[in-house]
Scaffold this motif. Structure first.
Motif, PDB file in Angstrom:
ATOM      1  N   HIS A  12      43.724  36.703  39.123  1.00 43.79           N
ATOM      2  CA  HIS A  12      42.472  37.421  39.355  1.00 43.79           C
ATOM      3  C   HIS A  12      41.603  37.404  38.095  1.00 43.79           C
ATOM      4  N   ALA A  13      42.221  37.661  36.930  1.00 43.65           N
ATOM      5  CA  ALA A  13      41.479  37.652  35.667  1.00 43.65           C
ATOM      6  C   ALA A  13      40.964  36.253  35.347  1.00 43.65           C
ATOM      7  N   ASP A  14      41.787  35.234  35.647  1.00 48.63           N
ATOM      8  CA  ASP A  14      41.387  33.845  35.394  1.00 48.63           C
ATOM      9  C   ASP A  14      40.195  33.454  36.271  1.00 48.63           C
ATOM     10  N   LEU A  15      40.238  33.860  37.544  1.00 47.45           N
ATOM     11  CA  LEU A  15      39.127  33.566  38.450  1.00 47.45           C
ATOM     12  C   LEU A  15      37.848  34.275  38.008  1.00 47.45           C
ATOM     13  N   GLU A  16      37.998  35.497  37.537  1.00 50.10           N
ATOM     14  CA  GLU A  16      36.839  36.261  37.079  1.00 50.10           C
ATOM     15  C   GLU A  16      36.146  35.541  35.925  1.00 50.10           C
ATOM     16  N   SER A  17      36.948  34.972  35.032  1.00 53.50           N
ATOM     17  CA  SER A  17      36.390  34.227  33.894  1.00 53.50           C
ATOM     18  C   SER A  17      35.683  32.957  34.366  1.00 53.50           C
ATOM     19  N   LYS A  18      36.309  32.244  35.296  1.00 53.52           N
ATOM     20  CA  LYS A  18      35.713  30.996  35.796  1.00 53.52           C
ATOM     21  C   LYS A  18      34.405  31.254  36.540  1.00 53.52           C
ATOM     22  N   LEU A  19      34.380  32.335  37.324  1.00 50.49           N
ATOM     23  CA  LEU A  19      33.175  32.637  38.101  1.00 50.49           C
ATOM     24  C   LEU A  19      32.021  33.104  37.215  1.00 50.49           C
ATOM     25  N   ALA A  20      32.306  33.474  35.979  1.00 57.11           N
ATOM     26  CA  ALA A  20      31.250  33.880  35.051  1.00 57.11           C
ATOM     27  C   ALA A  20      30.607  32.682  34.361  1.00 57.11           C
ATOM     28  N   LEU A  21      31.206  31.496  34.522  1.00 55.55           N
ATOM     29  CA  LEU A  21      30.690  30.286  33.871  1.00 55.55           C
ATOM     30  C   LEU A  21      29.602  29.623  34.712  1.00 55.55           C
ATOM     31  N   THR A  33      34.934  28.112  47.090  1.00 58.95           N
ATOM     32  CA  THR A  33      36.395  28.216  47.160  1.00 58.95           C
ATOM     33  C   THR A  33      36.917  29.323  46.242  1.00 58.95           C
ATOM     34  N   LEU A  34      36.398  29.353  45.003  1.00 60.85           N
ATOM     35  CA  LEU A  34      36.843  30.361  44.053  1.00 60.85           C
ATOM     36  C   LEU A  34      36.427  31.767  44.494  1.00 60.85           C
ATOM     37  N   ASN A  35      35.225  31.895  45.043  1.00 61.81           N
ATOM     38  CA  ASN A  35      34.753  33.206  45.510  1.00 61.81           C
ATOM     39  C   ASN A  35      35.620  33.744  46.642  1.00 61.81           C
ATOM     40  N   ARG A  36      36.032  32.852  47.544  1.00 56.16           N
ATOM     41  CA  ARG A  36      36.873  33.282  48.660  1.00 56.16           C
ATOM     42  C   ARG A  36      38.227  33.780  48.157  1.00 56.16           C
ATOM     43  N   ARG A  37      38.823  33.042  47.236  1.00 53.66           N
ATOM     44  CA  ARG A  37      40.114  33.459  46.693  1.00 53.66           C
ATOM     45  C   ARG A  37      39.959  34.757  45.896  1.00 53.66           C
ATOM     46  N   TYR A  38      38.863  34.881  45.158  1.00 57.08           N
ATOM     47  CA  TYR A  38      38.615  36.082  44.369  1.00 57.08           C
ATOM     48  C   TYR A  38      38.481  37.306  45.278  1.00 57.08           C
ATOM     49  N   ALA A  39      37.772  37.128  46.395  1.00 62.43           N
ATOM     50  CA  ALA A  39      37.604  38.234  47.344  1.00 62.43           C
ATOM     51  C   ALA A  39      38.955  38.638  47.937  1.00 62.43           C
ATOM     52  N   GLU A  40      39.790  37.654  48.227  1.00 53.51           N
ATOM     53  CA  GLU A  40      41.120  37.937  48.773  1.00 53.51           C
ATOM     54  C   GLU A  40      41.962  38.722  47.774  1.00 53.51           C
ATOM     55  N   LEU A  41      41.951  38.284  46.508  1.00 57.20           N
ATOM     56  CA  LEU A  41      42.715  38.981  45.476  1.00 57.20           C
ATOM     57  C   LEU A  41      42.139  40.358  45.190  1.00 57.20           C
ATOM     58  N   ASN A  42      40.818  40.481  45.250  1.00 55.65           N
ATOM     59  CA  ASN A  42      40.168  41.773  45.018  1.00 55.65           C
ATOM     60  C   ASN A  42      40.706  42.829  45.976  1.00 55.65           C
ATOM     61  N   ALA A  43      40.799  42.443  47.255  1.00 52.24           N
ATOM     62  CA  ALA A  43      41.269  43.390  48.272  1.00 52.24           C
ATOM     63  C   ALA A  43      42.701  43.826  47.988  1.00 52.24           C
ATOM     64  N   VAL A  44      43.539  42.872  47.590  1.00 53.31           N
ATOM     65  CA  VAL A  44      44.948  43.188  47.310  1.00 53.31           C
ATOM     66  C   VAL A  44      45.061  44.105  46.098  1.00 53.31           C
ATOM     67  N   ILE A  45      44.393  43.725  45.014  1.00 51.87           N
ATOM     68  CA  ILE A  45      44.529  44.465  43.761  1.00 51.87           C
ATOM     69  C   ILE A  45      43.923  45.865  43.865  1.00 51.87           C
ATOM     70  N   ALA A  46      42.791  45.991  44.547  1.00 51.28           N
ATOM     71  CA  ALA A  46      42.173  47.308  44.718  1.00 51.28           C
ATOM     72  C   ALA A  46      43.110  48.245  45.487  1.00 51.28           C
ATOM     73  N   THR A  47      43.758  47.707  46.519  1.00 48.90           N
ATOM     74  CA  THR A  47      44.683  48.526  47.316  1.00 48.90           C
ATOM     75  C   THR A  47      45.930  48.875  46.502  1.00 48.90           C
ATOM     76  N   TRP A  48      46.410  47.921  45.715  1.00 48.37           N
ATOM     77  CA  TRP A  48      47.585  48.158  44.858  1.00 48.37           C
ATOM     78  C   TRP A  48      47.302  49.255  43.841  1.00 48.37           C
ATOM     79  N   ARG A  49      46.110  49.194  43.233  1.00 53.04           N
ATOM     80  CA  ARG A  49      45.738  50.222  42.253  1.00 53.04           C
ATOM     81  C   ARG A  49      45.602  51.590  42.918  1.00 53.04           C
ATOM     82  N   GLU A  50      45.098  51.607  44.154  1.00 54.03           N
ATOM     83  CA  GLU A  50      45.012  52.869  44.899  1.00 54.03           C
ATOM     84  C   GLU A  50      46.412  53.428  45.152  1.00 54.03           C
TER      85      GLU A  50
END
Length: 357
Positions: A12-21, A33-50
């Motif tokens: 997730h952190a790696d994708l965030e860096s790439k999408l900022a370039l 492709t990267l945005n779709r994977r980032y959105a998928e990971l976002n949903a997982v990580i946000a729920t995990w943190r909750e």
């Protein structure tokens, strides 16, 4: 399952860096492709943190409850919220169909019932088009053969999401459950005695393939051109603009005649051919692996009816999930989501059960 999230944090952190370039967004396909994977990971990580937060809050409330019993109720509430987050996280971590992030091609074909079946195929096309509008998707007819009464003997429509959709909310992830035989019961417009007839139309659902998904050798193609024709066989134009493409290794044949330009028809036909080849490759892979991903759409025999549309009772019934409702008119007007939700839930339950076996 929850341990798997820790490995996703680095990605997730790696994708965030790439999408900022800026260079990432210079390649539209890569950015998508990267945005779709980032959105998928976002949903997982946000729920995990909750889930983590509710656990920490519950522990703090439990310590406070030792001095103030009023906090005991808060502990129960936080634990219930944590369990809810845990269930949502389990669902998000269930392995998904790799094609679930794609747009979709739908082919609707008339079947038993002649003109009535063709009219029903037109009803299904309008249902999907209106459903797409409700979700903010774009639909485009790639090829169509109309019947004499204004229905469709065959029609192919592309449905696209204009941006990056949430996991499980893309056109293919939802509309893949539409593949199969749809049966209609009603009084046809051609029926003079007022009798109810049963007819059917078939729907084929394919993820739309990009050029990088399927490699097609030009030497494997036979391309024929012919004159377009409409209902009844009358000539639509006087030039050989219609295109038929045969993929020689597989025998798959695709034809398009909707556009006036031969080049445009060829491009549309290639889109459909790529999707069919990708679909065939995925089905072959699923057939080889006995423990492959289970998908609701692929466990259903396409020769069997999946749904019945009963007009006299205004009833719609999905035979795979047991879903039944008496709002057929609303469903045909695009209110398809509750029907699809029943398929998604049945599919998810089967996937979860497979993980527990």
């Amino acid at each position: 399952m929850f341990e798997a999230v820790e490995g996703m944090l680095t990605e997730h952190a790696d994708l965030e860096s790439k999408l900022a370039l800026p260079e990432t967004h210079a390649d539209a396909r890569l950015a998508r492709t990267l945005n779709r994977r980032y959105a998928e990971l976002n949903a997982v990580i946000a729920t995990w943190r909750e889930w983590q937060r509710h656990g920490e809050d519950a522990e703090a409330a439990r310590e406070l409850a030792a001095d103030d019993p009023a906090f005991a109720e808060e502990v129960e509430s936080l634990l219930a919220q944590r369990e809810d987050a845990a269930e949502r996280l389990r669902r998000l971590l269930v392995p998904r169909d790799p094609a679930d992030d794609k747009d979709v091609l739908l082919e609707v074909k008339s079947g038993e019932g002649g003109e009535e079946s063709a009219l029903f195929a037109g009803d299904l096309l309008r249902m999907y088009s209106r459903y797409a509008e409700r979700r903010g998707w774009k639909s485009e007819i790639l090829d169509a053969t109309e019947s004499d009464l204004g229905g469709y003997k065959s029609v192919t429509v592309a449905v696209k999401s204009p941006g990056s959709a949430e996991p499980g909310q893309t056109p293919y992830a939802l509309l893949k459950y539409e593949g199969g035989v749809h049966r209609v019961q009603r009084v046809p417009v051609t029926e003079s005695q007022g009798r109810i007839h049963t007819s059917a139309a078939g729907v084929l659902v394919m993820p739309e393939a990009e050029q990088v998904d399927v490699e097609i050798n030009d030497n494997d193609l036979r391309i024929d051109v012919f004159r377009s024709s409409g209902p009844g066989g009358q000539s639509v134009n006087t030039t050989d603009s219609a295109v038929r493409i045969t993929h020689l290794p597989t025998g798959i044949v695709v034809s398009c005649q909707n556009e006036k330009s031969q080049l445009q028809n060829k491009e549309q036909a290639m889109r459909i051919l790529r999707a069919r080849l990708l679909q065939a490759a995925q089905e072959a892979a699923d057939a080889e692996a006995s423990d492959a991903r289970r998908s609701q759409v692929r466990t259903v025999d396409r020769s069997e009816r999946i749904r019945t549309y009963n007009f006299p009772e205004n009833r719609i019934s999905d035979h795979r999930t047991g879903y039944k409702a008496y709002n057929l008119d609303q469903v045909l007007d695009g209110d398809l989501q509750p029907v699809l939700d029943s398929c998604v839930e049945a599919d998810l339950a089967a996937r979860l059960a497979a993980l527990e076996d």
